[in-house]
Every structure is written in structure tokens, then in C-alpha cells.
Design an enzyme around this catalytic site. Structure first.
Site, mmCIF file in Angstrom:
data_model
loop_
_atom_site.group_PDB
_atom_site.id
_atom_site.type_symbol
_atom_site.label_atom_id
_atom_site.label_comp_id
_atom_site.label_asym_id
_atom_site.label_seq_id
_atom_site.Cartn_x
_atom_site.Cartn_y
_atom_site.Cartn_z
ATOM 1 N N HIS A 62 -2.815 2.070 11.763
ATOM 2 C CA HIS A 62 -2.459 1.009 10.810
ATOM 3 C C HIS A 62 -2.284 1.573 9.406
ATOM 4 O O HIS A 62 -3.256 1.947 8.751
ATOM 5 C CB HIS A 62 -3.576 -0.044 10.815
ATOM 6 C CG HIS A 62 -3.218 -1.307 10.105
ATOM 7 N ND1 HIS A 62 -3.661 -2.540 10.522
ATOM 8 C CD2 HIS A 62 -2.471 -1.541 8.987
ATOM 9 C CE1 HIS A 62 -3.195 -3.475 9.708
ATOM 10 N NE2 HIS A 62 -2.475 -2.893 8.768
ATOM 11 N N ARG A 66 5.692 2.232 3.186
ATOM 12 C CA ARG A 66 6.531 1.596 2.153
ATOM 13 C C ARG A 66 8.003 1.987 2.162
ATOM 14 O O ARG A 66 8.762 1.486 1.351
ATOM 15 C CB ARG A 66 5.965 1.865 0.743
ATOM 16 C CG ARG A 66 4.537 1.414 0.540
ATOM 17 C CD ARG A 66 4.398 -0.093 0.589
ATOM 18 N NE ARG A 66 3.040 -0.523 0.253
ATOM 19 C CZ ARG A 66 2.389 -1.494 0.878
ATOM 20 N NH1 ARG A 66 2.965 -2.149 1.871
ATOM 21 N NH2 ARG A 66 1.175 -1.835 0.511
ATOM 22 N N ASN A 96 6.291 -4.028 7.591
ATOM 23 C CA ASN A 96 6.600 -4.847 6.412
ATOM 24 C C ASN A 96 7.241 -4.036 5.288
ATOM 25 O O ASN A 96 6.780 -4.021 4.157
ATOM 26 C CB ASN A 96 5.352 -5.586 5.914
ATOM 27 C CG ASN A 96 4.226 -4.659 5.519
ATOM 28 O OD1 ASN A 96 4.191 -3.507 5.948
ATOM 29 N ND2 ASN A 96 3.310 -5.132 4.700
ATOM 30 N N HIS A 234 -7.488 -4.603 11.603
ATOM 31 C CA HIS A 234 -8.551 -4.630 10.587
ATOM 32 C C HIS A 234 -9.594 -5.738 10.762
ATOM 33 O O HIS A 234 -9.782 -6.580 9.902
ATOM 34 C CB HIS A 234 -7.968 -4.672 9.170
ATOM 35 C CG HIS A 234 -6.798 -5.610 8.993
ATOM 36 N ND1 HIS A 234 -6.815 -6.917 9.414
ATOM 37 C CD2 HIS A 234 -5.582 -5.402 8.433
ATOM 38 C CE1 HIS A 234 -5.652 -7.477 9.127
ATOM 39 N NE2 HIS A 234 -4.883 -6.578 8.533
ATOM 40 N N ASP A 306 -5.499 1.174 7.319
ATOM 41 C CA ASP A 306 -4.764 0.139 6.580
ATOM 42 C C ASP A 306 -4.380 0.671 5.186
ATOM 43 O O ASP A 306 -4.435 -0.054 4.194
ATOM 44 C CB ASP A 306 -5.569 -1.162 6.462
ATOM 45 C CG ASP A 306 -4.688 -2.336 6.016
ATOM 46 O OD1 ASP A 306 -3.462 -2.154 5.877
ATOM 47 O OD2 ASP A 306 -5.244 -3.431 5.795
ATOM 48 N N PHE A 324 -2.935 -7.400 -2.375
ATOM 49 C CA PHE A 324 -4.040 -6.933 -1.532
ATOM 50 C C PHE A 324 -3.784 -5.499 -1.092
ATOM 51 O O PHE A 324 -2.637 -5.098 -0.905
ATOM 52 C CB PHE A 324 -4.137 -7.800 -0.278
ATOM 53 C CG PHE A 324 -4.563 -9.224 -0.534
ATOM 54 C CD1 PHE A 324 -5.897 -9.527 -0.748
ATOM 55 C CD2 PHE A 324 -3.641 -10.256 -0.552
ATOM 56 C CE1 PHE A 324 -6.304 -10.837 -0.965
ATOM 57 C CE2 PHE A 324 -4.033 -11.570 -0.767
ATOM 58 C CZ PHE A 324 -5.364 -11.862 -0.974
ATOM 59 N N GLY A 325 -4.850 -4.741 -0.894
ATOM 60 C CA GLY A 325 -4.710 -3.457 -0.225
ATOM 61 C C GLY A 325 -5.131 -2.259 -1.042
ATOM 62 O O GLY A 325 -5.012 -2.245 -2.268
#
Lengths: 425, 321
Positions: A62, A66, A96, A234, A306, A324-325
Site C-alpha cells: 500500500h 503520485r 488514485n 490500513h 500507506d 491526510f497521509g
């Protein structure tokens, strides 16, 4: 030709834990022999692994690379370089991107780019629905032909049980795992952290743990309905973990991953600094303890980072407004070793969680054996170092672990027989 | 004297000594509000930046007046007219303000932690004038000053707070402040605005969803504003709220004739408070406003006056008697 000498080989697939020499040629392991054996082969390099652990190559199920579309925060080149520094030999980027990886041409573009510049293998995950909009199926079959290893709409949950059922029915026949970002969005409703004492103290909107486990419960029931392989991304709460445990007991093909930040930090660590903002948010102390238990007892199948790079400017804003992240490749192993040192996880389990565990989720094998691809992670359990984000290979530095002192680190990352990363370089 | 305050971001971070010091400093400024000529030269040449990223009338005017009465100049930034609308980040806006060399920034923002965030990135002192649903430190200070005036002490009182506790920065700041002086709290409101975790914000905090029970034995009743936009969220009918939680004269009798009624304003008569209570002898609402000036003057004075000016200012505030 490459020889890895004198390493402590830990291979969960065979239960090996012994000193071995490993010969590699043309991208494959050619020979494994007790460490007292013959010396370096002529015309080859010998890596001294004395005092180091030699494990099958780490897999990260995971991450977010980008590219395409988000190159200001990370690229396939920089992301996989950071992954190799973290000991990973293969990483699974979520779909994504912009455009979303929901069709074969995007999948192919990612793989072509990876072939040209990546330090590690790149095993893309395709979108489950078109544009990850949660409305209709993506071109899953075509993407599988192009090289995806799983499907997910990560970042968003698959909104309806009906769509999930369709995706699962479809993926069962393709033998692809379905990965869901489990979240009841109505209960999450604008939250920026876990609901609890700390969210009340800070006046930040919290989400209850049930926002995750309600979705996990739904998904496991649809798994039962369809017989598909299902993987929880996650996972962050005891309640979710209990559902996975019960599902496994019933013989369902359910698996889950836990991130290093969820087993290391908890909601009490949150301050008004968006480097502590991720989704799912940091859990309660009790949940964190349950996650660690799950890592140890086998309920959790994989540690996944993640890794979610964000440009500094987007994170240097009000907590409520930040994305987030956090990044995670380069600190994952060292954080997991903290659990080993605390006596909460065996070294063998740690290796499983980075290798055979995630491989099994993808329906693959991972072992060190003659004829197998030479993907190996060589790490120290003692090396003292400090993680400095300005030394990171990632294009982004959004991590709460900047400045953390660690014991233990990847020393060599071998990808397809090549040294993709060598500590000190 | 307590250690010098660099920023005022939250009451939680302050010690009881620091709070007591600020309240003592406010005393001469309370007197001062009654003078015919309300102008000191204490902070002449100093500049206070008022950065209000969230609409506010009373707090902004109170700070502006406090600065002006101390002789300081003010720079005004309001969300409506700021470059935030054009997409500038909070940090860039704050840095721009900072580059105009004010002596401190007074900041109001709708996001919790916004003042903390700006203070972390800038060297200039930051005063939090309300951040999201986190804290409103000067409100708690002026409430404490008001209570101390009326009751002679802020120690070991029974304090009841009624309303939307969950979203209230006033509730949090008061819990922290009065909690440091041994007060006992009863929090009262609709259950969805009253999470259990509030009991962890102090040693003596209990919750009650029944107003009659919550008012029993109260020395101080703090009525919170009901933000109508919040009512949509749990979809609680307004009439239901009024029926169950409005502070009426009959209910106030349960607390007794000595109980004080505070409200941070703006107050909506007929919603959270009955007009008869708002205008009654137990209401401290207008004293709170006046004390707000005193507290904010004291705070600006303590935070931005340098050593010798500090003595002058104390001298002039006293000399003006």
C-alpha cells in the site's frame, strides 16, 4: 554475479533461520550453501552480511507514488528510491493518481515508466470502479492483462454493498484480491482524527472506531456472499481486527494490513501539526495494543506503509484543512524493529509481515531458493541512525518521525539481482 | 511576578500562578474603564495586529479598544477583506502581517489549533482570540475576573455550564481555568453535545443531561450560545432545546439567589436564556464585557510592554485614580 556472504538467512517460507551464503546470477538465486562454504566467485562482487539478516525481498502492499499527475509530491523514480532505502523490493501503488489508474493504458504507462526509472518492482493496484467514483466497474480484466495485482478505490471506500458485490463477483473469477478502504463516510463526517479524549481536548472533530469496523463488517459479509479474496487496507481498530479474526476462523479469504504509524503512535500523540493527520487516523492506545497483538498472533497479514507523500505547502496549513497521509517507506522496518526489541514481535514474524504475508495476500510466493528471483532485503537489527527527513529520497517530507533515533536499518536492497540500495551511499 | 508570557495560546498551558497574576494585573485596568479620559501612553509606538479570520464583533472591538486605550496602534485584518479569499495560505498571510512589524498578533480563526500553528512558525507573540472549538483564553480570563469580583474568589466553586459543550471553546477554556482553582463542574446539554470524554478535562467534572439536576447547588451558571447552524447537525428541533435547556427564572431558583449567570455572548434571548434571567440581578453579562477590556489591556500590557514601560504603565494606571 553476486555473493551475499555470512548472512543470517531468515526465510519464513521454509522456516530457515541459519547462516548461509547466497549466490545470485542473472537476476536469480543460483545457490544457497552453509556459510563455511567456498569464497567469492571470480568476476563477482561479494557483500559481507556478517551480523546482518538476509530476508526475502520486502513487499509494500500500500503506497502512493503520485505519478501520473502528482509529480510535485512524488514520482515513480523518487518514490521507489525511497522504497529501496526502506528495504522494499516491490511496492504496490494505489490507483488514485491523475488520471486514476482505472484502465489498461494508465496501468501500462505506470509500468513503462517503472521499467525505465524505478529502483524496485512496481506492482500497480487498479481502481475497482471507474474514476474510483464508486458508480460502475473499471476495466479490471484489461488492467489485469496489463499487470495490476489487485483492485481498490483506496482513499475512498467502495460506497455500496451492491457495487462491492459486483466487484467481488468479478474479481473472484479473475482471482484478484479486492482491497477496500473501509470507512462509513456518514459516521466519519468531516473528522480529522480519532474521537476520544484527545479530540475533545484539542477541539478537533473525531471519528469513532466504528466508522471503520462497520464497513469491515459489511465487506466481510459480502466476501462471504461472493467467495472473493478480500483485504482490509490500513486496519486501525480492535473491532475491525476481531471481525477479520472471526472471518478467518470461518474460512473466508480475508486478510488485512497495519501501518507502522498505527502500531507506533496513538491519538494521544496528535498535536496541531498535520504530520499527525492521516486516514484512518491514529487510534486509541487500546486499539494500538490490539493491533500489535494482531501482528504477533497472525491475524494481521502484512505491514504496509500507506506511504502518502504531500508537498510541504499543502501540509503546512490549519490541521482541519491539510490532506491526510504521511510518508512511510524509509521508517517502516525500523519502526517494526522497535516492536521486536520491546519483545512484542519475533524477528521471524517481522520478516513474514514484510514478505510472505503480503505475497500471500496477492496470491504469490516469496522465498529464497535456487531459481527464485533474487529479490532480497539485507538488514541490520543493531545499526544506530537518526531519520532526517532532509536526507530522504522521497520528494516529500510529511512524516512525524523526522529526527527519530532508530536501531536497525536496511543495509542492502537487492532487486532482481541488482543492488538497488546500499546503506551509506 | 510570573514568568513572562511569550504567547497566549490556551488556558490549559497556563499555571494557576500565571492566571492569578493576569487577573491581578487586570485590576487597575478595571478601575480605569470608569475614567473620564480613557487613554494611556503605555504602549505608544507599539502595534497590535488584529487578525480575525473568523467573523467576530465583540472580541475584535474589545481587543481594538484595549489596544487603543493603552496608546497602541492596531492593524486590522478581516477575513472578508483578506487575501485568504484569493487562496493565500494562513501561513503566508501571517508572515505578511509579521513583515509589517507589529508587536503581537491577536488571532481568531475557525480552525482549532490555528493560533498554535502560527505561533510555531513565527517569532512574534500570538494571542489566541478563539480557535475553532478549542479554546478562547481571554473569555475564560474575563469570566474569572467577573466571578472573582462578585464572589470574592474563584476557588472551589460549583460551576454549571449549559449548552453545546462539544463545540464550545468557551467551555473548554473555562474548564481549564476554573479547574486549576479547584472548581467542580457540571456540564449540561443534549447528549450528542456532551461526550463522556469531557470528564477527562478536569478532576471534578460530571455530566448531566437534565438541567434541574445540573443547577442544583451551582454557584456559577455559564450559559453557552447555541449556534443555530450546529442545530442542523444533530437535527435537534429548536423548540426541543428551548424546552429542555433554556435557563429560565424558575430553573435559576434551583441554583439559588446567589448564583451568578454568565454568558459569553452574543446572546439570543428566548433561545438559550430567558430575557428575565439575562436582565436579572444575577446576570453578569455586561460586566463581562467591561471586564473583557480590562483583561485584554492587562494581557497586551504584560505581553508587549518592555521592562521600564511596564513600571510606567503600572504607575500611570494607578496614578490615574
Amino acid at each position: 554475479m553476486l555473493l551475499i556472504k555470512n548472512g543470517r538467512v531468515i526465510d519464513p517460507s521454509s522456516g530457515t533461520d541459519a547462516k548461509r551464503n547466497i549466490w545470485i546470477d542473472r537476476g536469480r538465486v543460483t545457490r544457497i550453501a552453509p556459510a563455511e562454504g567456498p569464497e567469492a566467485p571470480p568476476n563477482g562482487e561479494a557483500l559481507d552480511a556478517t551480523g546482518l539478516v538476509v530476508a526475502p525481498g520486502f513487499i509494500d502492499l500500500h503506497c502512493h507514488l503520485r505519478e501520473p499527475g502528482g509529480e510535485s509530491s512524488e514520482t515513480i523514480e523518487t518514490g521507489t528510491r525511497a522504497a529501496a532505502r526502506g528495504g522494499f523490493t516491490a511496492v504496490c501503488p494505489m490507483p488514485n493518481t491523475r488520471p486514476v489508474n482505472d484502465n489498461a493504458s494508465v496501468t501500462r504507462a505506470i509500468l513503462e515508466r517503472a521499467a525505465a526509472v524505478a529502483s524496485t518492482h512496481v506492482w500497480p493496484i487498479g481502481a475497482a470502479s471507474l474514476g474510483s467514483r464508486g458508480e460502475s466497474l473499471a476495466e479490471i480484466g484489461a488492467m489485469q492483462k496489463a499487470g495490476i495485482v489487485a483492485v481498490s478505490d483506496d482513499g475512498r471506500p467502495i460506497p455500496s454493498a451492491k457495487l462491492l458485490r459486483q466487484v467481488m463477483d468479478y474479481c473472484r473469477e479473475l482471482d484478484l484480491p479486492v482491497i477496500d478502504h473501509c470507512e462509513d463516510t456518514s459516521l466519519f463526517a468531516g473528522a480529522v482524527m480519532r474521537e476520544g479524549r484527545q479530540s475533545v481536548r484539542l477541539g478537533l472533530r473525531g471519528m469513532p472506531a466504528a466508522a471503520e469496523s462497520i464497513a469491515v463488517g459489511r465487506d466481510i459479509q459480502v466476501t462471504e456472499l461472493t467467495g472473493c479474496r478480500f483485504h482490509v487496507a490500513h486496519l486501525s481498530s480492535q473491532a475491525s481486527l476481531d471481525l477479520v479474526r472471526a472471518g478467518k476462523k470461518r474460512g473466508l479469504r480475508v486478510s488485512c494490513e497495519v501501518t507502522p504509524h498505527h502500531f507506533t503512535l496513538c491519538d494521544e500523540d496528535v498535536v496541531y501539526d498535520a504530520r499527525f493527520k492521516m486516514n484512518p487516523p491514529l487510534a486509541s492506545k487500546e486499539d494500538r495494543a490490539a493491533l500489535i497483538e494482531g501482528l504477533a498472533d497472525g491475524t494481521v497479514d502484512a505491514i504496509a506503509t500507506d506511504h502518502a507523500p504531500h508537498e510541504a505547502a499543502t501540509k503546512e496549513v490549519e490541521f482541519d484543512l491539510a490532506p491526510f497521509g504521511i510518508t512511510g517507506f524509509e521508517t517502516a522496518l525500523a519502526l517494526a524493529l522497535e516492536l521486536v526489541r520491546a519483545g512484542k514481535l519475533s524477528l521471524l514474524r517481522l520478516v513474514e509481515l514484510f514478505t510472505t504475508g503480503p505475497a500471500r495476500v496477492l496470491g504469490r510466493k516469496r522465498s529464497i531458493a535456487p531459481g527464485e528471483p533474487a529479490d532480497l532485503t539485507v538488514f541490520s537489527t543493531d545499526h544506530l541512525w537518526t531519520f532526517e527527513v532532509n536526507q530522504s529520497a522521497s520528494r516529500s517530507g510529511n512524516t512525524p518521525f523526522d529526527g527519530r533515533k532508530f536501531r536497525g536499518a536496511p543495509m542492502f536492497t537487492i532487486v532482481a539481482g541488482r543492488i538497488a540500495y546500499r546503506r551509506g551511499e | 511576578m510570573a514568568e513572562r508570557l511569550r504567547d497566549l495560546l490556551s488556558i490549559e498551558d497556563l499555571t494557576a500562578q500565571q492566571i492569578a497574576f493576569l487577573l491581578d494585573e487586570a485590576k487597575p485596568f478595571q478601575e480605569f474603564q470608569r475614567y473620564l479620559l480613557k487613554k494611556l501612553a503605555t504602549l505608544r509606538g507599539k502595534t497590535v495586529a488584529l487578525a480575525f479570520f473568523e467573523a467576530s464583533t465583540r472580541t475584535r472591538i474589545s481587543f481594538a479598544t484595549a489596544a487603543s486605550r493603552l496608546g497602541a496602534d492596531t492593524m486590522n485584518l478581516q477575513a472578508e477583506s483578506s487575501s485568504l479569499k484569493k487562496g493565500e495560505s494562513l501561513l503566508d498571510t501571517a508572515r505578511t502581517l509579521d513583515a509589517m512589524k507589529p508587536d503581537c498578533i491577536v488571532m481568531r480563526h475557525s480552525c482549532s489549533g490555528a493560533a498554535d500553528f502560527v505561533a510555531r512558525h513565527l517569532d512574534i507573540p500570538v494571542i489566541n482570540a478563539g480557535d475553532g472549538t478549542h479554546e478562547h483564553p481571554t473569555q475564560a480570563l474575563l469570566d474569572a475576573l467577573t466571578i472573582r469580583d462578585r464572589r470574592g474568589t474563584i476557588e472551589n466553586l460549583n460551576v454549571t455550564i449549559i449548552g453545546d459543550i462539544l463545540h464550545s471553546r468557551v467551555a473548554r477554556s473555562n474548564l481549564h481555568l476554573l479547574g486549576k482553582f479547584g472548581c467542580r463542574f457540571t456540564l449540561c446539554g443534549p447528549p450528542m453535545w456532551l461526550p463522556r470524554e469531557f470528564e477527562c478535562l478536569g478532576k471534578r467534572v460530571r455530566r448531566s443531561s437534565k438541567i434541574d439536576d445540573a443547577l442544583e447547588g451551582a454557584d456559577v451558571v455559564i450559559v453557552l450560545r447555541v449556534q443555530q447552524e450546529r442545530l442542523h447537525e444533530p437535527s435537534l428541533p429548536l423548540d426541543e432545546y428551548i424546552l429542555l435547556y433554556q435557563l429560565t427564572p424558575e430553573r435559576l431558583q434551583i441554583a439559588g439567589p446567589d448564583a451568578l449567570v454568565l454568558h459569553p455572548g452574543p446572546m439570543i434571548r428566548g433561545l438559550e436564556i430567558d430575557p428575565a434571567v439575562a436582565d436579572g440581578p444575577q446576570s453578569c453579562v455586561l460586566e463581562q464585557v467591561t471586564n473583557g477590556l480590562a483583561v485584554r489591556m492587562a494581557l497586551l500590557f504584560v505581553m508587549i510592554a518592555t521592562g521600564s514601560e511596564t513600571d510606567d504603565a503600572r504607575g500611570s494606571a494607578h496614578a490615574a485614580h
